[in-house]
Scaffold this active site. Structure first.
Site, PDB file in Angstrom:
ATOM      1  N   ASP A 191      36.616  39.002  35.419  1.00  0.00           N
ATOM      2  CA  ASP A 191      36.339  39.189  33.998  1.00  0.00           C
ATOM      3  C   ASP A 191      37.351  38.328  33.237  1.00  0.00           C
ATOM      4  O   ASP A 191      38.549  38.363  33.533  1.00  0.00           O
ATOM      5  CB  ASP A 191      36.563  40.646  33.581  1.00  0.00           C
ATOM      6  CG  ASP A 191      35.455  41.575  34.043  1.00  0.00           C
ATOM      7  OD1 ASP A 191      34.533  41.120  34.737  1.00  0.00           O
ATOM      8  OD2 ASP A 191      35.533  42.774  33.722  1.00  0.00           O
ATOM      9  N   HIS A 197      37.958  38.344  42.679  1.00  0.00           N
ATOM     10  CA  HIS A 197      36.984  38.498  43.747  1.00  0.00           C
ATOM     11  C   HIS A 197      36.454  37.137  44.213  1.00  0.00           C
ATOM     12  O   HIS A 197      36.582  36.138  43.514  1.00  0.00           O
ATOM     13  CB  HIS A 197      35.834  39.387  43.272  1.00  0.00           C
ATOM     14  CG  HIS A 197      36.253  40.798  42.962  1.00  0.00           C
ATOM     15  ND1 HIS A 197      35.925  41.865  43.759  1.00  0.00           N
ATOM     16  CD2 HIS A 197      36.994  41.302  41.935  1.00  0.00           C
ATOM     17  CE1 HIS A 197      36.436  42.973  43.240  1.00  0.00           C
ATOM     18  NE2 HIS A 197      37.089  42.660  42.131  1.00  0.00           N
ATOM     19  N   SER A 224      46.811  36.605  33.668  1.00  0.00           N
ATOM     20  CA  SER A 224      47.056  35.179  33.832  1.00  0.00           C
ATOM     21  C   SER A 224      45.754  34.408  33.910  1.00  0.00           C
ATOM     22  O   SER A 224      44.790  34.734  33.227  1.00  0.00           O
ATOM     23  CB  SER A 224      47.922  34.925  35.069  1.00  0.00           C
ATOM     24  OG  SER A 224      48.441  33.626  35.026  1.00  0.00           O
TER      25      SER A 224
END
Length: 294
Positions: free
Chosen positions: A89, A146, A251
């Site tokens: 995200d 992921h 980050s």
């Protein structure tokens, strides 16, 4: 004002500040931890209804809150075998072609793949004429990373460096930002060739973790550390959509792909556009685009 904010970053003892914040983020400080989590969630509008644990008092440390899991099934992974999944995200900072070994950061700023990966010319050449995507994770985002495609881990490199903020303002003003900050580089072999996932540190990012090695930063010393993995006898293989790492405080992730790996990025994958982990990220080279459903 922008120049002043950048000058402050140059002058701030970023490593010391980051380690101090990291110590607090890892501490079990009871009501103080809960109060800080509540303040943070309100300030950054964190959507706790998506979290597997919604009650902020249930987190013993700020790190537990920041690396919180999502509710099962909340981020379904795109199943089309010709489509890569968004790894995080966040928000697209930049994406496009790696031209003459160089990656676009912002207007007037580029850096080389070799600098980013902190590797030899032969290793960097794997990504010549390939594609890249830089994705920024804001404080409110889900901070687990992921796999966009199944891959077998080939190597991991820790690269020491600065800890500038990686927000859009800094990206526009600090030359070679992502190639000068502390980072962890994971290189995978995939069905479409090599893929590098670069986890870039930033101001007050206390540490970077991978699922196979645990906490990678900060190790002792200020040298580049490299780990090679035996893909034949003891392979570490992660499936598409599987967690590969996480940030303890937010980050940026930079992904690199080799030539002919990517046909095109999915619709909506462009600078300043949000990303949702598991949704279509890019299409594999040579597929029938008309058959791809997004």
């Amino acid at each position: 004002m922008d120049k002043f904010l950048i000058l402050i970053q140059y002058a701030t003892p970023k490593h010391l500040l980051s380690r101090l914040v990291g110590a607090f983020a890892a501490s079990k400080s009871g009501w103080l931890t809960t109060a800080f989590i509540n303040w943070f969630a309100k300030k950054y509008q964190v959507n706790m209804s998506e979290a597997a644990i919604e009650d902020t008092q249930s987190f013993r440390t700020f790190n537990e809150f920041f690396t919180r899991e999502l509710k099962p099934g909340l981020r379904p992974i795109v199943q089309d075998t010709n489509t890569l999944a968004h790894p995080v995200d966040g928000c697209v900072s930049q994406c496009g072609a790696i031209e003459q070994g160089r990656i676009f950061q912002a207007k007037g700023h580029h850096f080389s793949a070799q600098e980013l990966l902190a590797c030899g010319a032969d290793h960097a050449a794997q990504f010549a004429n390939g594609q890249f995507a830089t994705i920024y994770l804001s404080p409110r985002d889900y901070h687990r990373i992921h796999m966009p495609i199944a891959g077998t881990l080939r190597s991991m490199t820790y690269v020491p460096g600065d800890l500038f903020s990686v927000n859009p303002l800094t990206a526009r003003n600090v030359p070679g930002l992502f190639a000068r900050n502390e980072r962890v580089v994971a290189t995978f072999d995939t069905e479409i060739g090599p893929m590098a996932m670069v986890l870039v540190g930033a101001t007050i990012v206390a540490s970077i973790e991978t699922v196979w090695a645990g906490t990678v930063t900060p190790p002792a010393g200020k040298s580049v550390f490299n780990w090679d993995y035996d893909a034949l006898n003891n392979p570490i293989t992660l499936e598409k959509g599987e967690e590969m790492g996480r940030f303890k405080l937010g980050s940026t992730v930079v992904l690199l792909f080799g030539e002919n790996a990517i046909n095109r990025f999915a619709d909506g994958v462009e600078p300043s556009q949000p990303t949702v982990m598991g949704t279509p990220f890019a299409h594999i080279k040579g597929q029938d685009e008309s058959a791809t459903a997004e």
